[in-house]
Design a protein around this motif. Structure first.
Motif, PDB file in Angstrom:
ATOM      1  N   ASP A  28      35.971  52.720  52.798  1.00 44.90           N
ATOM      2  CA  ASP A  28      36.349  53.887  52.113  1.00 44.90           C
ATOM      3  C   ASP A  28      36.442  53.304  50.408  1.00 44.90           C
ATOM      4  O   ASP A  28      37.552  52.846  49.986  1.00 44.90           O
ATOM      5  N   SER A  30      34.349  54.060  46.213  1.00 43.27           N
ATOM      6  CA  SER A  30      33.470  55.029  45.683  1.00 43.27           C
ATOM      7  C   SER A  30      32.818  54.226  44.533  1.00 43.27           C
ATOM      8  O   SER A  30      33.282  53.223  43.853  1.00 43.27           O
ATOM      9  N   TRP A  33      35.231  54.042  41.600  1.00 42.05           N
ATOM     10  CA  TRP A  33      36.197  52.912  41.691  1.00 42.05           C
ATOM     11  C   TRP A  33      35.580  51.594  41.316  1.00 42.05           C
ATOM     12  O   TRP A  33      36.125  50.800  40.555  1.00 42.05           O
ATOM     13  N   ARG A  37      36.606  49.426  38.118  1.00 43.91           N
ATOM     14  CA  ARG A  37      37.354  48.371  38.230  1.00 43.91           C
ATOM     15  C   ARG A  37      36.764  46.938  38.055  1.00 43.91           C
ATOM     16  O   ARG A  37      37.284  45.876  38.039  1.00 43.91           O
ATOM     17  N   THR A  38      35.398  47.249  38.414  1.00 42.43           N
ATOM     18  CA  THR A  38      34.625  45.646  38.425  1.00 42.43           C
ATOM     19  C   THR A  38      33.563  45.899  37.343  1.00 42.43           C
ATOM     20  O   THR A  38      33.157  44.578  36.783  1.00 42.43           O
ATOM     21  N   ARG A 152      37.466  46.601  52.137  1.00 40.76           N
ATOM     22  CA  ARG A 152      37.132  47.034  50.888  1.00 40.76           C
ATOM     23  C   ARG A 152      37.614  46.444  49.743  1.00 40.76           C
ATOM     24  O   ARG A 152      36.970  46.432  48.346  1.00 40.76           O
ATOM     25  N   ASN A 153      38.751  45.416  49.751  1.00 39.76           N
ATOM     26  CA  ASN A 153      39.133  44.741  48.484  1.00 39.76           C
ATOM     27  C   ASN A 153      38.182  43.749  48.220  1.00 39.76           C
ATOM     28  O   ASN A 153      38.312  43.384  47.100  1.00 39.76           O
ATOM     29  N   VAL A 156      33.276  44.598  48.068  1.00 36.85           N
ATOM     30  CA  VAL A 156      32.493  45.335  46.958  1.00 36.85           C
ATOM     31  C   VAL A 156      31.947  44.427  45.867  1.00 36.85           C
ATOM     32  O   VAL A 156      31.092  44.560  44.827  1.00 36.85           O
ATOM     33  N   LEU A 157      32.601  43.207  46.189  1.00 37.88           N
ATOM     34  CA  LEU A 157      32.587  42.295  44.903  1.00 37.88           C
ATOM     35  C   LEU A 157      31.358  41.214  44.650  1.00 37.88           C
ATOM     36  O   LEU A 157      30.771  40.993  43.722  1.00 37.88           O
ATOM     37  N   LEU A 191      42.936  32.867  46.975  1.00 34.54           N
ATOM     38  CA  LEU A 191      41.440  32.731  47.364  1.00 34.54           C
ATOM     39  C   LEU A 191      40.900  31.718  48.272  1.00 34.54           C
ATOM     40  O   LEU A 191      40.978  30.646  47.912  1.00 34.54           O
ATOM     41  N   ASN A 222      44.415  41.245  42.708  1.00 36.80           N
ATOM     42  CA  ASN A 222      45.251  41.830  41.486  1.00 36.80           C
ATOM     43  C   ASN A 222      45.855  40.544  40.811  1.00 36.80           C
ATOM     44  O   ASN A 222      46.035  40.165  39.633  1.00 36.80           O
ATOM     45  N   PHE A 225      43.447  38.154  39.197  1.00 38.19           N
ATOM     46  CA  PHE A 225      43.074  38.881  38.019  1.00 38.19           C
ATOM     47  C   PHE A 225      43.984  38.447  36.773  1.00 38.19           C
ATOM     48  O   PHE A 225      43.480  37.794  35.894  1.00 38.19           O
ATOM     49  N   ARG A 261      36.018  43.580  33.218  1.00 38.62           N
ATOM     50  CA  ARG A 261      37.214  43.613  32.407  1.00 38.62           C
ATOM     51  C   ARG A 261      37.888  42.031  32.105  1.00 38.62           C
ATOM     52  O   ARG A 261      38.391  41.910  30.975  1.00 38.62           O
ATOM     53  N   ASN A 286      29.331  39.413  41.983  1.00 36.08           N
ATOM     54  CA  ASN A 286      29.820  37.969  41.716  1.00 36.08           C
ATOM     55  C   ASN A 286      29.199  36.883  42.869  1.00 36.08           C
ATOM     56  O   ASN A 286      29.553  37.154  44.054  1.00 36.08           O
TER      57      ASN A 286
HETATM   58  N1  COA Z   1      37.737  51.120  46.518  1.00 39.74           N
HETATM   59  C1  COA Z   1      38.435  51.884  46.561  1.00 39.74           C
HETATM   60  N2  COA Z   1      39.869  51.449  46.232  1.00 39.74           N
HETATM   61  C2  COA Z   1      40.295  50.015  46.387  1.00 39.74           C
HETATM   62  C3  COA Z   1      39.241  49.284  46.599  1.00 39.74           C
HETATM   63  C4  COA Z   1      38.061  49.703  46.802  1.00 39.74           C
HETATM   64  N3  COA Z   1      36.901  48.951  46.866  1.00 39.74           N
HETATM   65  N4  COA Z   1      39.730  47.959  46.678  1.00 39.74           N
HETATM   66  C5  COA Z   1      40.748  48.028  46.612  1.00 39.74           C
HETATM   67  N5  COA Z   1      41.456  49.423  46.324  1.00 39.74           N
HETATM   68  C6  COA Z   1      42.845  50.134  46.228  1.00 39.74           C
HETATM   69  C7  COA Z   1      43.671  49.116  46.436  1.00 39.74           C
HETATM   70  O1  COA Z   1      43.860  49.456  47.865  1.00 39.74           O
HETATM   71  C8  COA Z   1      44.848  49.734  45.641  1.00 39.74           C
HETATM   72  O2  COA Z   1      45.398  50.837  46.351  1.00 39.74           O
HETATM   73  P1  COA Z   1      46.845  51.124  46.040  1.00 39.74           P
HETATM   74  O3  COA Z   1      47.368  51.187  44.835  1.00 39.74           O
HETATM   75  O4  COA Z   1      46.977  52.556  46.843  1.00 39.74           O
HETATM   76  O5  COA Z   1      47.610  50.098  46.837  1.00 39.74           O
HETATM   77  C9  COA Z   1      44.315  49.868  44.185  1.00 39.74           C
HETATM   78  O6  COA Z   1      42.957  50.284  44.604  1.00 39.74           O
HETATM   79  C10 COA Z   1      44.406  48.913  43.008  1.00 39.74           C
HETATM   80  O7  COA Z   1      44.106  47.778  44.009  1.00 39.74           O
HETATM   81  P2  COA Z   1      43.960  46.328  42.894  1.00 39.74           P
HETATM   82  O8  COA Z   1      43.726  45.164  43.770  1.00 39.74           O
HETATM   83  O9  COA Z   1      45.640  46.200  42.195  1.00 39.74           O
HETATM   84  O10 COA Z   1      43.134  46.886  41.960  1.00 39.74           O
HETATM   85  P3  COA Z   1      42.596  45.776  40.679  1.00 39.74           P
HETATM   86  O11 COA Z   1      42.583  46.604  39.433  1.00 39.74           O
HETATM   87  O12 COA Z   1      43.441  44.540  40.719  1.00 39.74           O
HETATM   88  O13 COA Z   1      41.114  45.449  41.009  1.00 39.74           O
HETATM   89  C11 COA Z   1      39.792  43.520  41.715  1.00 39.74           C
HETATM   90  C12 COA Z   1      40.683  44.738  42.103  1.00 39.74           C
HETATM   91  C13 COA Z   1      39.564  42.613  43.023  1.00 39.74           C
HETATM   92  C14 COA Z   1      38.654  44.362  41.363  1.00 39.74           C
HETATM   93  C15 COA Z   1      40.421  42.713  40.459  1.00 39.74           C
HETATM   94  O14 COA Z   1      41.713  42.298  40.863  1.00 39.74           O
HETATM   95  C16 COA Z   1      39.570  41.444  40.482  1.00 39.74           C
HETATM   96  O15 COA Z   1      38.595  41.352  39.980  1.00 39.74           O
HETATM   97  N6  COA Z   1      40.452  40.393  40.648  1.00 39.74           N
HETATM   98  C17 COA Z   1      39.996  38.922  40.152  1.00 39.74           C
HETATM   99  C18 COA Z   1      38.783  38.485  40.508  1.00 39.74           C
HETATM  100  C19 COA Z   1      38.576  37.073  40.047  1.00 39.74           C
HETATM  101  O16 COA Z   1      38.517  36.674  38.841  1.00 39.74           O
HETATM  102  N7  COA Z   1      38.564  36.025  41.078  1.00 39.74           N
HETATM  103  C20 COA Z   1      38.356  34.850  40.839  1.00 39.74           C
HETATM  104  C21 COA Z   1      36.960  34.374  40.766  1.00 39.74           C
HETATM  105  S1  COA Z   1      36.071  34.880  42.148  1.00 39.74           S
END
Ligand code: COA
Length: 329
Positions: A28, A30, A33, A37-38, A152-153, A156-157, A191, A222, A225, A261, A286
């Motif tokens: 789930d 898009s 998104w 977000r990425t 999905r968290n 996608v990365l 992680l 989050n 991040f 970001r 990534n």
């Molecule tokens: N598609 C749609 N919605 C998604 C999603 C996806 N693939 N993944 C998460 N969501 C939802 C979450 O469930 C959450 O929903 P809710 O508000 O209803 O609970 C919402 O999106 C926000 O999630 P959140 O985790 O707060 O998003 P974010 O803005 O922090 O972005 C990442 C998520 C993972 C992209 C971001 O946090 C990130 O890049 N993190 C750090 C990465 C990093 O540096 N890691 C170390 C090196 S690998």
């Protein structure tokens, strides 16, 4: 004084593309998104039967060819990876065998997304101490094999690929000016991939492993991040100060490619425009330890780095670990 100089680069990514559109059909999510977000549009995925050492081999062959040297002239091979072919032996040993680098010692480094810079720190120290003269340093990952395609968290990365550099002792002005590596194991839970080690070995009850999906990468995105942004801002400013450089002296910032970001926040804190930042996560996602050497190779082979340019590398990842390097090209 002898410096450790990167004399050539190479990279390789598998041919299979996985787009955001493909992921829309799997979980789930898009394209909107993921892009917002990425910044990731697509990533590369290993083929069946293709392993981390195969990616490392392809990238290394290019680096060796460009340096005009043979594999038997290597003193040391370091592979930075968290997705090696097997727990034993080191993926660097598979690579050594494949390359015929009969005179090289070979070992792996595990520092997650900072792995390439931790490896560079080791290569730099070996060369400066006089112990070794020529090192092959590779970042290689097949993250897709450890990605939870139902989460999905995280799914996608990540992407797969490898980047390689030849680091050599040099008497000139150019080379590695500084490498700084840091860790804080108190944050390991942000992680990790719990399964496969002594804590959850194959003999652990399989219901537990299945229930918690222990063999997949888990990230509290989050929280990670927020710490990444804060940590990287200080890290890059410290790197400049240590070398007596200003942000305007940096020809190119080559960051770990986790999130656009995070990359923009770091560049903006430095006062560097995005035209001086290497970004390829839109195409590669990534790739953890492979991300900096792939980006560095694209920048160098694409003519974005010239002799004597100052290049700033920075990474942040699981461990937690973080690291920077300043290189005079
Ligand atoms: N598609 C749609 N919605 C998604 C999603 C996806 N693939 N993944 C998460 N969501 C939802 C979450 O469930 C959450 O929903 P809710 O508000 O209803 O609970 C919402 O999106 C926000 O999630 P959140 O985790 O707060 O998003 P974010 O803005 O922090 O972005 C990442 C998520 C993972 C992209 C971001 O946090 C990130 O890049 N993190 C750090 C990465 C990093 O540096 N890691 C170390 C090196 S690998």
């Amino acid at each position: 004084m002898q410096r450790a100089k990167i004399i050539s680069t190479g990279s390789y990514v598998p041919s299979k593309r996985l787009t955001n559109g493909d992921l829309e059909r799997m979980v789930d999510t898009s394209d909107k998104w993921i892009m917002e977000r990425t910044g990731i549009k697509e990533r590369r995925i290993v083929a069946e039967g293709e392993n981390t050492s195969d990616l490392a081999y392809e990238a290394s062959k290019i680096a060796l060819l460009r340096a005009g040297i043979s594999a038997d002239s290597l003193d040391l091979i370091i592979v930075a990876t968290v997705t090696g072919d097997m727990p034993i032996p080191a993926t660097a040993c598979f690579l050594q065998s494949r390359l015929g680098a009969d005179n090289a010692a070979a070992f792996d480094v595990n520092a997650a997304c900072s792995g390439f810079l931790f490896g560079l720190s080791a290569a730099n120290a070996y060369i400066k101490s006089g112990m070794y003269r020529r090192v092959l340093l590779v970042g290689a990952e097949a993250l897709s094999r450890f990605t939870d395609w139902e989460d999905r968290n995280t799914c996608v990365l990540f992407g797969d690929g490898a980047g390689a550099v030849i680091v050599e002792a040099s008497d000139g002005q150019s080379g590695v000016m500084s490498v700084d590596i840091h860790s804080d194991g108190n944050y390991w839970e942000l992680l990790n991939m719990p399964g496969g080690g002594s804590k959850y070995p194959p003999s652990a009850p399989s219901e537990e492993a299945a229930a918690n999906r222990l063999y997949y990468i888990k990230m509290k995105g989050n929280e990670t991040f927020k710490i990444a942004v804060r940590t990287l801002e200080k890290l890059v400013l410290d790197a400049l100060e240590k070398n007596g450089l200003k942000a305007s002296d940096i020809a190119l910032l080559v960051p770990h490619q986790a999130n656009l970001r995070i990359i923009s926040a770091t560049a903006s804190r430095l006062g560097i425009g995005m035209d001086r930042v290497m970004v390829n996560l839109d195409r590669c996602g990534n790739t953890s330890a492979a991300s900096i050497p792939i980006a560095l190779d694209e920048a160098a082979s694409g003519g974005r780095i010239k002799d004597n340019d100052y290049v700033l590398l920075e990474a942040f990842g699981g461990g937690l670990t973080w690291a920077s390097a300043v290189i005079r090209w």
